[in-house]
Design a protein around this motif. Sequence first.
Motif, PDB file in Angstrom:
ATOM      1  N   SER A   5       0.827  -1.210   0.000  1.00 36.15           N
ATOM      2  CA  SER A   5       0.000   0.000   0.000  1.00 36.15           C
ATOM      3  C   SER A   5       0.861   1.260   0.000  1.00 36.15           C
ATOM      4  CB  SER A   5      -0.952   0.000   1.202  1.00 36.15           C
ATOM      5  OG  SER A   5      -0.240  -0.096   2.409  1.00 36.15           O
ATOM      6  N   LYS A   9       1.394   4.221  -3.911  1.00 36.31           N
ATOM      7  CA  LYS A   9       1.027   5.636  -4.072  1.00 36.31           C
ATOM      8  C   LYS A   9       1.939   6.385  -5.042  1.00 36.31           C
ATOM      9  CE  LYS A   9      -1.779   6.118   0.030  1.00 36.31           C
ATOM     10  NZ  LYS A   9      -2.129   6.917   1.208  1.00 36.31           N
ATOM     11  N   VAL A 131      -6.463   4.342  -6.332  1.00 34.15           N
ATOM     12  CA  VAL A 131      -5.555   4.713  -5.237  1.00 34.15           C
ATOM     13  C   VAL A 131      -5.243   6.207  -5.296  1.00 34.15           C
ATOM     14  CG1 VAL A 131      -3.196   4.435  -4.352  1.00 34.15           C
ATOM     15  CG2 VAL A 131      -4.535   2.422  -4.983  1.00 34.15           C
ATOM     16  N   THR A 134      -8.485   8.476  -4.511  1.00 37.28           N
ATOM     17  CA  THR A 134      -9.092   8.365  -3.175  1.00 37.28           C
ATOM     18  C   THR A 134      -8.075   8.397  -2.036  1.00 37.28           C
ATOM     19  OG1 THR A 134      -8.970   5.940  -3.134  1.00 37.28           O
ATOM     20  CG2 THR A 134     -10.936   6.938  -4.145  1.00 37.28           C
ATOM     21  N   ARG A 136      -6.816   5.757  -0.934  1.00 34.34           N
ATOM     22  CA  ARG A 136      -7.023   4.492  -0.221  1.00 34.34           C
ATOM     23  C   ARG A 136      -6.223   3.386  -0.893  1.00 34.34           C
ATOM     24  NH1 ARG A 136     -13.344   5.633  -0.896  1.00 34.34           N
ATOM     25  NH2 ARG A 136     -13.471   7.475   0.435  1.00 34.34           N
ATOM     26  N   SER A 137      -5.314   2.814  -0.177  1.00 31.65           N
ATOM     27  CA  SER A 137      -4.472   1.750  -0.730  1.00 31.65           C
ATOM     28  C   SER A 137      -4.351   0.549   0.194  1.00 31.65           C
ATOM     29  CB  SER A 137      -3.076   2.299  -1.035  1.00 31.65           C
ATOM     30  OG  SER A 137      -2.463   2.799   0.152  1.00 31.65           O
ATOM     31  N   GLN A 138      -4.971   0.610   1.380  1.00 32.60           N
ATOM     32  CA  GLN A 138      -4.829  -0.485   2.348  1.00 32.60           C
ATOM     33  C   GLN A 138      -5.351  -1.806   1.819  1.00 32.60           C
ATOM     34  OE1 GLN A 138      -6.066   2.509   2.931  1.00 32.60           O
ATOM     35  NE2 GLN A 138      -5.525   3.330   4.959  1.00 32.60           N
ATOM     36  N   THR A 209      -9.976  -8.258   1.170  1.00 33.51           N
ATOM     37  CA  THR A 209     -10.136  -6.808   1.070  1.00 33.51           C
ATOM     38  C   THR A 209     -10.621  -6.356  -0.302  1.00 33.51           C
ATOM     39  OG1 THR A 209      -7.775  -6.646   0.563  1.00 33.51           O
ATOM     40  CG2 THR A 209      -8.436  -6.299   2.863  1.00 33.51           C
ATOM     41  N   SER A 241     -13.363  -3.836   1.107  1.00 36.73           N
ATOM     42  CA  SER A 241     -13.646  -2.433   0.841  1.00 36.73           C
ATOM     43  C   SER A 241     -13.721  -2.073  -0.634  1.00 36.73           C
ATOM     44  CB  SER A 241     -12.576  -1.550   1.497  1.00 36.73           C
ATOM     45  OG  SER A 241     -11.288  -1.845   0.967  1.00 36.73           O
ATOM     46  N   ASP A 266     -16.800   0.624  -2.122  1.00 33.47           N
ATOM     47  CA  ASP A 266     -16.386   1.253  -3.368  1.00 33.47           C
ATOM     48  C   ASP A 266     -16.328   0.207  -4.473  1.00 33.47           C
ATOM     49  OD1 ASP A 266     -16.152   3.644  -2.061  1.00 33.47           O
ATOM     50  OD2 ASP A 266     -13.969   3.637  -1.952  1.00 33.47           O
TER      51      ASP A 266
END
Length: 504
Positions: A5, A9, A131, A134, A136-138, A209, A241, A266
């Motif tokens: 994660s 990015k 990614v 948002t 969000r990368s977890q 996930t 998610s 999402d």
Amino acid sequence: MGIRSVLSKPLAAWVARQTRQWSGRPAASQKEVFRYLVDSARNTAFGREHDFGSISSYDDFRQRVPLADYEDLKGYIERVKGGEKDILWPGKPLYFAKTSGTTSGTKYIPISRESIPYHINGARNALLSYVHSTGRSQFLDGKLIFLSGSPEMHQENGIHIGRLSGIVNHHVPQYLRTNQMPSYETNMMDDWEAKVDTIVQETLDKDMTLISGIPPWVQMYFDKIQERTGKKIKDVFPNFSLFVYGGVNFQPYRAKLFESIGKTVDSIETYPASEGFIAYQDLQADLRQGNPGLLLLLSHGIWYEFIPADRYFEKAPPRLSIEEVELGVNYAVVMNTNAGLWGYSIGDTVQFVSKDPYRIIVSGRIKHFISAFGEHVIGSEVEEAMRATAGKFPEVELIEFTVAPQVAPKEGLPLHEWFVEFARAPKDLAAFEKELNLQLQQRNTYYDDLITGKVLRPLEIRPLQRGAFQQYMKSQGKLGGQNKVPRLSNDRKLADGLAAYGMD
């Protein structure tokens, strides 16, 4: 935060910069692809036969290269399968993606050394776009499941042959292999029902996930989990998610899928095809502007042409470049690819919802329509009509549906029949039918004219037993994988098959 994660990015930022560059110059991006394709293939058998050496413009190309379907290129493909080189594209393809054709039987779509990276990077970039837009990368640190066909392949004359999803499975980046589900052995299973049961067993105790697949088959996976546990998916996989899907319109399945999950997650829509990775949901712009649609990948080894769908069956229909398309028009998609497909109509229709950048929605199939009476109703119209109607009947929950004409009913005027499998049926089916008919009239003026002129009578719904579509697809050997139920058809083959599963 895990290493995947964290590292995603800066890569996502790089991909976003690259995307802005080519999408900001769409005409130039397509012209570069066009020149590269023609120059690369000028010494192939196809290139020599169609005088690629003298092509200097798109007008030259249109004059020399005819529109084609699989049957038109089959002779060339059979030569490639037989071991010949330099037929459609330099050398030999790495793979043939094996698909089921409606008129050609099994089709073998070439995937070359040059084209396979775009298949892989299209899916990768869809995730990285998410990614970047948002933050969000977890989800990359948990387990990722891809519900797909078997990765098993065989060879003919040095070319590997298999299903597209199976081919792509062999190219999953190594850094994702350790958290990819299901196991390779399970993915190899052919029996879809047994395969889903095994996937459930393998994943129940995992930290899932991301889940990816065609919506109706993901729903089947969720149903089996709920049968096993009695719990919502959010309680089985609390960190789930992100849902990634493609191949069909998500809207008819959304309510049922999210009800099974127990929360909204999402989602990312993708548009992969055996012929090439065409588009994905670029969320950065969607979140900022509220725009629908998928970003058309204009620098990914494909030169696109578009034919107005209402003129597709003319003897010499117009072929338009990206610069010539208009918003809101239904177009058939034609592809020229760096795997050697030329003037190739893939059978899909799209509409442009944006030209800055170019974004599309998939509106249906050029041969999947109802025009038994001249109405030419298309897939997006019946899906929009159903979605709008279901929104007015909050108790209704859909599983699947398809539409067919009934030209010669036992009594009364002809009509459209809607074969619908409900998870929860409307309390007043007659009111639901009336609203659905009105919604379709509002979306298709020809249908409206036929109803008001009493050429057709209003549509009727044929409720089906629970599990009807799965049972029918199983009876046809098309359960699971990338197989999809046609949303509508101009004949009665599917309708007559489903009639056996009607409610008593």
